[in-house]
Design a protein around this motif. Sequence first.
Motif, PDB file in Angstrom:
ATOM      1  N   ALA A  81      36.214  -9.896  40.533  1.00 38.06           N
ATOM      2  CA  ALA A  81      35.540  -8.746  41.131  1.00 38.06           C
ATOM      3  C   ALA A  81      35.512  -7.571  40.164  1.00 38.06           C
ATOM      4  O   ALA A  81      34.487  -6.901  40.007  1.00 38.06           O
ATOM      5  N   ALA A  87      30.250  -4.127  52.994  1.00 34.24           N
ATOM      6  CA  ALA A  87      30.831  -5.065  52.023  1.00 34.24           C
ATOM      7  C   ALA A  87      30.841  -6.481  52.584  1.00 34.24           C
ATOM      8  O   ALA A  87      30.446  -7.439  51.905  1.00 34.24           O
ATOM      9  N   ILE A 132      28.566  -9.632  51.158  1.00 32.10           N
ATOM     10  CA  ILE A 132      29.210 -10.886  50.754  1.00 32.10           C
ATOM     11  C   ILE A 132      28.651 -12.052  51.563  1.00 32.10           C
ATOM     12  O   ILE A 132      28.323 -13.120  51.016  1.00 32.10           O
ATOM     13  N   MET A 154      30.086  -5.343  41.833  1.00 32.92           N
ATOM     14  CA  MET A 154      31.298  -6.082  42.180  1.00 32.92           C
ATOM     15  C   MET A 154      31.019  -7.086  43.289  1.00 32.92           C
ATOM     16  O   MET A 154      31.379  -8.269  43.185  1.00 32.92           O
ATOM     17  N   LEU A 155      30.358  -6.646  44.325  1.00 26.41           N
ATOM     18  CA  LEU A 155      30.094  -7.505  45.482  1.00 26.41           C
ATOM     19  C   LEU A 155      29.129  -8.632  45.111  1.00 26.41           C
ATOM     20  O   LEU A 155      29.297  -9.785  45.524  1.00 26.41           O
ATOM     21  N   VAL A 177      30.174 -12.069  43.346  1.00 24.03           N
ATOM     22  CA  VAL A 177      30.852 -13.172  44.038  1.00 24.03           C
ATOM     23  C   VAL A 177      30.133 -14.507  43.823  1.00 24.03           C
ATOM     24  O   VAL A 177      30.764 -15.563  43.799  1.00 24.03           O
ATOM     25  N   VAL A 219      37.502 -14.248  51.486  1.00 23.24           N
ATOM     26  CA  VAL A 219      36.779 -13.584  50.408  1.00 23.24           C
ATOM     27  C   VAL A 219      36.183 -12.275  50.889  1.00 23.24           C
ATOM     28  O   VAL A 219      36.322 -11.226  50.240  1.00 23.24           O
ATOM     29  N   GLU A 220      35.553 -12.327  52.046  1.00 22.25           N
ATOM     30  CA  GLU A 220      35.001 -11.108  52.647  1.00 22.25           C
ATOM     31  C   GLU A 220      36.050 -10.022  52.763  1.00 22.25           C
ATOM     32  O   GLU A 220      35.849  -8.876  52.347  1.00 22.25           O
ATOM     33  N   TYR A 224      37.300  -8.637  49.317  1.00 21.76           N
ATOM     34  CA  TYR A 224      36.319  -7.771  48.660  1.00 21.76           C
ATOM     35  C   TYR A 224      36.170  -6.444  49.404  1.00 21.76           C
ATOM     36  O   TYR A 224      36.052  -5.386  48.778  1.00 21.76           O
ATOM     37  N   ALA A 243      36.742  -2.785  47.859  1.00 26.43           N
ATOM     38  CA  ALA A 243      35.688  -1.768  47.907  1.00 26.43           C
ATOM     39  C   ALA A 243      36.224  -0.477  48.502  1.00 26.43           C
ATOM     40  O   ALA A 243      35.991   0.618  47.972  1.00 26.43           O
TER      41      ALA A 243
END
Lengths: 203, 203
Positions: A158, B91, B95, B162-163, B166, B181-182, B185, B189
């Motif tokens: 990330a 976010a 994702i 960043m997002l 993935v 993962v969600e 992240y 964030a």
Amino acid sequence: MARPSGSDAGVTGPRVRDAAERLFAAHGYAAVSMRAIAAEVGIGAGALYHYTPDKQTLLFQLMRAHLEEVIAAWAETDPKGAPADRLDAFARFHIQFHLDRPEAVFIAYMELRALEPDNFAVIETLRRRYEAILRDILAAGVAAGEMQVADVPLAANALIAMLTGVTTWYREGGRLERGEVETLYAQMALGAVGAQKSSAKTF
Amino acid sequence: MARPSGSDAGVTGPRVRDAAERLFAAHGYAAVSMRAIAAEVGIGAGALYHYTPDKQTLLFQLMRAHLEEVIAAWAETDPKGAPADRLDAFARFHIQFHLDRPEAVFIAYMELRALEPDNFAVIETLRRRYEAILRDILAAGVAAGEMQVADVPLAANALIAMLTGVTTWYREGGRLERGEVETLYAQMALGAVGAQKSSAKTF
DNA sequence: CTTGGAATTGAACGCTCGTTCGGTTCATAT
DNA sequence: ATATGAACCGAACGAGCGTTCAATTCCAAG
């Protein structure tokens, strides 16, 4: 007229690599023809083959040279102190490298799919070695209690994506100075893993 | 034998778009030939032109349809509450969309340079509209004192990168579940902008 | 059962691709 | 002054590109 006056391999060689780097970054490997590279340099397409055996090798060597340079440069930059300080330094280093050589970095991350299997394996190994640097920093930060990271590989991915993304929007002479961009990205990277610089600690 | 039995535009049309999306994402627009798309669908290259006027339009329509879908989907997802909660939701939403349609998202972010000027202008407008969503959330967060963001556009760009990143590493059936993962992240964030979910606040 | 349009083939067009190569000129060392 | 190799041109190769189109077959409506 076959050999123009002033022609010199010591000059033309780097110009070929520069032109290829610029064009590959701008349009993508597949969309750039050898004739386009030659035209950018100001020579015929055939003359390119004095400087590379083929188009694929031209791409491969650009990527390998860049990645080896990045890894070597970090080795000399690594402050080797507290993990949070190393992360701050790594973020700044990564941003600096991107802003100094946006084309090379962009190619190294975007044209992996254009590599033939053997070349891909070599580049992928180098890329993993570079990402391992960040993973090691995060792991050390977790071990030292300086960072809160639930999953180190995920966090490393990330952060790398975030930092690399700077090339997609930053333009020299824009609203922000390079130093500001470095600082802001480093702050966000530290914040993302729940860390802060040692100099900012509240005792 | 010119028209095979079982042929049906209602079936072939979507299959053409699916095949193009898959191949564009895997190899890049420039590296994919119309013949390759046709072969993936199982028809001749000429038959593709019943479904698109040309290759460029095929790419353009894929990108536009995707971006319009993303924007519309967020409008129905937006919790419209506290900025920190909206960022968390954004976010997760971003994702999820990436993991549901990795090819479409990848193309929308990577093949901008393959668009002709007129098409580029349209797509760029949609892309800016989507990024404006995140900028608005951050601006509201700063105004409400929930976030520390020195530069909103920069932070928005950094978070989007960043997002979006993935897709470069996540594989179904891997070490981590999508929900994990969600969550990870979203946490990163929030941390990057110095925020936390309202449900986690310490009064 | 007929018929007209929809779906597709497959050949063909002009073009550009990466790459090769014989020929030609320049730079340099003797 | 001469010779040798490096640097380059320009034409050419076969292959593949995006795209067009006449011909052909299937499907559905009447």
